[in-house]
Motif scaffolding. Structure first.
Motif, PDB file in Angstrom:
ATOM      1  N   THR A 168     -24.160  -2.606  -3.193  1.00  0.00           N
ATOM      2  CA  THR A 168     -23.008  -3.451  -2.857  1.00  0.00           C
ATOM      3  C   THR A 168     -23.169  -4.784  -3.583  1.00  0.00           C
ATOM      4  N   PRO A 169     -22.855  -4.822  -4.883  1.00  0.00           N
ATOM      5  CA  PRO A 169     -23.112  -6.033  -5.679  1.00  0.00           C
ATOM      6  C   PRO A 169     -22.406  -7.278  -5.169  1.00  0.00           C
ATOM      7  N   ASP A 170     -21.266  -7.104  -4.497  1.00  0.00           N
ATOM      8  CA  ASP A 170     -20.501  -8.267  -4.049  1.00  0.00           C
ATOM      9  C   ASP A 170     -20.831  -8.673  -2.614  1.00  0.00           C
ATOM     10  N   ALA A 171     -21.916  -8.142  -2.045  1.00  0.00           N
ATOM     11  CA  ALA A 171     -22.281  -8.491  -0.670  1.00  0.00           C
ATOM     12  C   ALA A 171     -22.615  -9.975  -0.571  1.00  0.00           C
ATOM     13  N   SER A 172     -22.120 -10.617   0.468  1.00  0.00           N
ATOM     14  CA  SER A 172     -22.359 -12.045   0.654  1.00  0.00           C
ATOM     15  C   SER A 172     -23.749 -12.292   1.223  1.00  0.00           C
ATOM     16  N   GLU A 177     -28.142 -11.392   5.222  1.00  0.00           N
ATOM     17  CA  GLU A 177     -29.039 -11.945   6.239  1.00  0.00           C
ATOM     18  C   GLU A 177     -28.763 -11.329   7.606  1.00  0.00           C
ATOM     19  N   THR A 178     -27.495 -11.061   7.909  1.00  0.00           N
ATOM     20  CA  THR A 178     -27.152 -10.434   9.190  1.00  0.00           C
ATOM     21  C   THR A 178     -27.784  -9.054   9.305  1.00  0.00           C
ATOM     22  N   ALA A 179     -27.718  -8.265   8.232  1.00  0.00           N
ATOM     23  CA  ALA A 179     -28.299  -6.921   8.250  1.00  0.00           C
ATOM     24  C   ALA A 179     -29.814  -6.987   8.415  1.00  0.00           C
ATOM     25  N   LEU A 180     -30.454  -7.923   7.732  1.00  0.00           N
ATOM     26  CA  LEU A 180     -31.908  -8.049   7.824  1.00  0.00           C
ATOM     27  C   LEU A 180     -32.335  -8.477   9.227  1.00  0.00           C
ATOM     28  N   ARG A 181     -31.605  -9.406   9.809  1.00  0.00           N
ATOM     29  CA  ARG A 181     -31.948  -9.849  11.161  1.00  0.00           C
ATOM     30  C   ARG A 181     -31.678  -8.748  12.181  1.00  0.00           C
ATOM     31  N   GLN A 182     -30.652  -7.955  11.946  1.00  0.00           N
ATOM     32  CA  GLN A 182     -30.354  -6.852  12.852  1.00  0.00           C
ATOM     33  C   GLN A 182     -31.510  -5.864  12.914  1.00  0.00           C
ATOM     34  N   ILE A 189     -37.889 -13.655   7.023  1.00  0.00           N
ATOM     35  CA  ILE A 189     -37.008 -14.510   6.228  1.00  0.00           C
ATOM     36  C   ILE A 189     -37.304 -15.979   6.515  1.00  0.00           C
ATOM     37  N   ASP A 190     -37.464 -16.302   7.810  1.00  0.00           N
ATOM     38  CA  ASP A 190     -37.702 -17.695   8.197  1.00  0.00           C
ATOM     39  C   ASP A 190     -39.047 -18.203   7.686  1.00  0.00           C
ATOM     40  N   GLU A 191     -40.024 -17.301   7.542  1.00  0.00           N
ATOM     41  CA  GLU A 191     -41.348 -17.710   7.070  1.00  0.00           C
ATOM     42  C   GLU A 191     -41.356 -18.045   5.586  1.00  0.00           C
ATOM     43  N   ARG A 192     -40.371 -17.558   4.857  1.00  0.00           N
ATOM     44  CA  ARG A 192     -40.345 -17.741   3.407  1.00  0.00           C
ATOM     45  C   ARG A 192     -39.379 -18.863   3.037  1.00  0.00           C
ATOM     46  N   PRO A 193     -39.855 -19.838   2.261  1.00  0.00           N
ATOM     47  CA  PRO A 193     -38.988 -20.971   1.898  1.00  0.00           C
ATOM     48  C   PRO A 193     -37.712 -20.540   1.182  1.00  0.00           C
ATOM     49  N   GLU A 194     -37.782 -19.441   0.416  1.00  0.00           N
ATOM     50  CA  GLU A 194     -36.617 -19.015  -0.355  1.00  0.00           C
ATOM     51  C   GLU A 194     -35.726 -18.052   0.414  1.00  0.00           C
ATOM     52  N   GLY A 195     -36.090 -17.707   1.652  1.00  0.00           N
ATOM     53  CA  GLY A 195     -35.242 -16.862   2.479  1.00  0.00           C
ATOM     54  C   GLY A 195     -34.976 -15.506   1.857  1.00  0.00           C
ATOM     55  N   ILE A 196     -33.696 -15.119   1.812  1.00  0.00           N
ATOM     56  CA  ILE A 196     -33.343 -13.804   1.267  1.00  0.00           C
ATOM     57  C   ILE A 196     -33.543 -13.736  -0.244  1.00  0.00           C
ATOM     58  N   VAL A 222     -25.375  -2.841   4.897  1.00  0.00           N
ATOM     59  CA  VAL A 222     -24.503  -3.704   4.103  1.00  0.00           C
ATOM     60  C   VAL A 222     -23.438  -2.882   3.379  1.00  0.00           C
ATOM     61  N   ALA A 223     -23.818  -1.682   2.913  1.00  0.00           N
ATOM     62  CA  ALA A 223     -22.893  -0.861   2.127  1.00  0.00           C
ATOM     63  C   ALA A 223     -21.787  -0.240   2.974  1.00  0.00           C
ATOM     64  N   ASN A 224     -21.998  -0.113   4.289  1.00  0.00           N
ATOM     65  CA  ASN A 224     -20.961   0.383   5.197  1.00  0.00           C
ATOM     66  C   ASN A 224     -20.497   1.794   4.823  1.00  0.00           C
ATOM     67  N   TYR A 225     -21.443   2.718   4.680  1.00  0.00           N
ATOM     68  CA  TYR A 225     -21.112   4.104   4.347  1.00  0.00           C
ATOM     69  C   TYR A 225     -20.548   4.834   5.565  1.00  0.00           C
ATOM     70  N   ASP A 226     -19.679   5.819   5.301  1.00  0.00           N
ATOM     71  CA  ASP A 226     -19.193   6.685   6.377  1.00  0.00           C
ATOM     72  C   ASP A 226     -20.179   7.810   6.677  1.00  0.00           C
ATOM     73  N   LEU A 227     -20.977   8.191   5.678  1.00  0.00           N
ATOM     74  CA  LEU A 227     -21.963   9.264   5.834  1.00  0.00           C
ATOM     75  C   LEU A 227     -23.342   8.719   5.506  1.00  0.00           C
ATOM     76  N   ILE A 228     -24.298   8.962   6.406  1.00  0.00           N
ATOM     77  CA  ILE A 228     -25.665   8.485   6.204  1.00  0.00           C
ATOM     78  C   ILE A 228     -26.619   9.648   6.447  1.00  0.00           C
ATOM     79  N   LEU A 229     -27.446   9.943   5.448  1.00  0.00           N
ATOM     80  CA  LEU A 229     -28.417  11.029   5.512  1.00  0.00           C
ATOM     81  C   LEU A 229     -29.816  10.425   5.492  1.00  0.00           C
ATOM     82  N   MET A 230     -30.684  10.911   6.385  1.00  0.00           N
ATOM     83  CA  MET A 230     -32.020  10.321   6.509  1.00  0.00           C
ATOM     84  C   MET A 230     -33.067  11.408   6.704  1.00  0.00           C
ATOM     85  N   ASP A 231     -34.147  11.286   5.969  1.00  0.00           N
ATOM     86  CA  ASP A 231     -35.256  12.229   6.064  1.00  0.00           C
ATOM     87  C   ASP A 231     -36.399  11.552   6.815  1.00  0.00           C
TER      88      ASP A 231
END
Length: 295
Positions: A168-172, A177-182, A189-196, A222-231
């Motif tokens: 998702t190249p255009d992700a804000s 940050e919301t996805a990472l905190r979730q 993120i908070d421990e690193r001065p440069e954050g994301i 972030v990509a908001n897929y309708d289908l998610i496959l996980m192994d």
């Protein structure tokens, strides 16, 4: 005859140790030359294969883009008389008929080597059936955007944000940050001065296996897929990481996403609408309440 070697009066213990220490440095350029030669040969081989695959990319890319717009998530997933396997003449599934509703959560269980990964690869389009047809939201696998989470996290050299923007190249920055905190990565993120924008290596140096897996899952959020496959999404994770992953998958299920994952973890089975036991004999048994038998 014979020749006598040493000991030499001029070779002291100190000078001998010095020679041993300098020898690797003396031969290092030759070792680097050999390493670079092999890297170059591997790169040339990979480049040749990539060029072959990219020759027809523009036409295929346009076709896939059009197909994605025509996808019908309400059509669900259908495997119609599918026979498939990784080895010729040794099918894992033979004339399998299986349907999965759109927006459902399906867990694949069964012994290792029973066919769980084979079924996931069929849905992802990584493996083509020898016969029969696989339809994902009314289209062939590979023509529908989907999220994939393997047992090993896929990371690239760059920043945390770069890794989440792969799909998702255009992700804000806010969405990232919301996805990472979730997924419980806010503390890092908070421990690193440069954050994301903190650097991360391809090997995930500085991150545990669970943190790397959560970083990969954040990319899917972030990509908001309708289908998610996980192994095996929680295999080998520490308890804290497992909780965050399960909570994230629960939120995706509530949003109406279609989830299909293999697992041996009882905690993940509580999320599933359908629990399919893949026996390894080409049979798939729905062990959830009201389930059926597929083969």
């Amino acid at each position: 005859g014979y020749i006598l070697f040493g000991p030499a009066d001029s070779l002291t213990l100190f000078s001998g140790l010095l020679v041993l220490m300098l020898a690797p440095e003396f031969f290092q350029p030759l070792r680097l030359l050999a390493q670079h030669y092999h890297d170059r040969a591997a790169a040339l081989g990979a480049a040749a294969e990539l060029l072959d695959r990219l020759e027809d990319l523009p036409d295929k890319a346009v076709q896939k883009h059009e197909n994605v717009r025509n996808a019908d998530p309400g059509a669900g997933i259908v495997l119609d008389q599918v026979s498939a396997g990784f080895k010729p003449g040794q099918p894992v599934f033979s004339e399998l008929f299986l349907t999965l509703e759109s927006g459902s959560v399906t867990a694949l269980t069964g012994p290792s080597g029973g066919g769980k990964s084979t079924l996931l690869h069929l849905l992802a389009g990584f493996l083509k059936p020898d016969q029969g047809e696989v339809r994902i939201f009314g289209l062939a696998p590979g023509e529908v955007r989907f999220g994939w989470l393997g047992q090993q996290p896929f990371l690239v050299h760059g920043t945390w944000a770069d890794n989440l923007r792969l799909t998702t190249p255009d992700a804000s920055d806010v969405a990232i940050e919301t996805a990472l905190r979730q997924l419980g990565l806010g503390g890092l993120i908070d421990e690193r001065p440069e954050g994301i924008n903190s650097p991360v290596s391809e090997s995930g140096a500085g991150l545990s296996g669970g943190q790397g897996r959560r970083l990969s899952l954040a990319r899917i959020l972030v990509a908001n897929y309708d289908l998610i496959l996980m192994d095996e999404p929680t295999a080998g994770l520490d308890p804290d990481s497992e909780v965050y992953v399960i909570e994230a998958l629960h939120k995706l299920a509530v949003q109406g996403k279609t989830l299909v994952f293999s697992t041996h973890q009882p905690a993940l089975l509580t999320l599933a609408d359908h629990i399919l036991s893949v026996s390894g004999r080409g049979q798939v048994l729905d062990t959830s309440r009201g389930g059926g038998h597929y083969e």
